[in-house]
Design an enzyme around this catalytic site. Sequence first.
Site, PDB file in Angstrom:
ATOM      1  N   GLY A 223      44.911  43.449  34.464  1.00 21.33           N
ATOM      2  CA  GLY A 223      44.778  42.646  35.667  1.00 21.33           C
ATOM      3  C   GLY A 223      44.322  41.156  35.255  1.00 21.33           C
ATOM      4  CD  GLN A 224      43.129  35.889  38.448  1.00 23.62           C
ATOM      5  OE1 GLN A 224      42.639  36.676  39.424  1.00 23.62           O
ATOM      6  NE2 GLN A 224      42.947  34.723  38.446  1.00 23.62           N
TER       7      GLN A 224
ATOM      8  CG  ASP B   7      46.975  56.260  40.284  1.00 23.09           C
ATOM      9  OD1 ASP B   7      46.071  55.566  40.836  1.00 23.09           O
ATOM     10  OD2 ASP B   7      47.704  56.782  40.723  1.00 23.09           O
TER      11      ASP B   7
ATOM     12  CE1 TYR C  85      39.569  42.868  47.108  1.00 20.46           C
ATOM     13  CE2 TYR C  85      38.976  40.713  48.181  1.00 20.46           C
ATOM     14  CZ  TYR C  85      38.951  41.404  47.010  1.00 20.46           C
ATOM     15  OH  TYR C  85      38.518  41.129  45.742  1.00 20.46           O
TER      16      TYR C  85
HETATM   17  N1  SER Z   1      40.484  36.035  45.108  1.00 21.75           N
HETATM   18  C1  SER Z   1      40.082  37.093  46.009  1.00 21.75           C
HETATM   19  C2  SER Z   1      41.234  37.084  47.263  1.00 21.75           C
HETATM   20  O1  SER Z   1      41.622  36.126  47.278  1.00 21.75           O
HETATM   21  C3  SER Z   1      38.911  36.862  46.639  1.00 21.75           C
HETATM   22  O2  SER Z   1      37.985  37.639  46.027  1.00 21.75           O
HETATM   23  O3  SER Z   1      41.659  37.896  47.576  1.00 21.75           O
END
Ligand code: SER
Length: 308
Positions: free
Chosen positions: A12-13, A49, A139
């Site tokens: 990932g990033q 996973d 989130y």
């Molecule tokens: N970079 C993330 C987002 O934009 C924030 O933690 O969801």
Amino acid sequence: MSSNVLVIGSEGQIGTELCLELEKRDDIVLYRADIRLLTNSERRLYRLDATDQRSIKQLIRELQIDEVYLMAALLSAKGEENPKLAWELNMNSLLHLLDLAKEGLYKKLFWPSSIAVFGPDSPKVDTPQNTTINPSTVYGISKRSGEFWCNYYFNKYGVDVRSIRYPGLISHATEPGGGTTDYSVAIIRAAIGTRNYTCYLKGNTILPMLFMPDAIKATLAIMDAPKESITIRTSYNLGGFETSPELMARSIRRFIPDFEINYSIDFRQDIADSWPQSINDENAIMDWGFESEYDLDRTVEAMIKALG
Ligand code: SER
């Protein structure tokens, strides 16, 4: 003696650049795990996973892992499209990893939180570590709940879990996926490519950002710090610099004068509006010496050099 380190979400990033740094250390044997990889155990890569609890336990046991970085997550924008999956991935993977640490299967966990924990009623400027925190995205809810679980497992079972509330992260090695702050990377890629970018946030939307090398430096600093100096076991505020699409466009035009920005606002505006503009990170500075090197202009310059 070297320690065995497992990065879950290694492609990932954040995971990509974290692994590049961890690989440089000769006191670490690095293992990578990601759902996007095919297992190649000779190269210490594993297809995994992060919601598959049995496989995670098996891998940690088999490889005799000492430290885990749990970087797999669904970010804010993707999370709004699929709330249940965001909760399941972000929360259950953390709870499972906390349990495995409690059972003594490995010693230390890093888990990323985010400025998304803050909500519309949090102070916008110089947002303190402890303040009104009512997240409005799934989130943010998962990250805030996760912070409480980390603190709980530390206090109740002595689990050595460490965490940072990352701001928006700007990087070039791997593209971000599904966040509200992703425009900050897309705008630079578009400027280099078509010289034109249509932004989904209003031009004057200010958010805190950090260039990836500073984020990785912070991550390694908190993990390397002696246990006693970690005084916050929920998650540390981390700032960086404040920027907006307009300010980024201005900084980009130092190198690409004919760059044009247009706007087509979508649902991510509401998310951005609920987040802080700048973060107070004095605890990270005090406890484990956080220091950022890159401001907006240096970040943009480094990004253009790397991608151009
Ligand atoms: N970079 C993330 C987002 O934009 C924030 O933690 O969801």
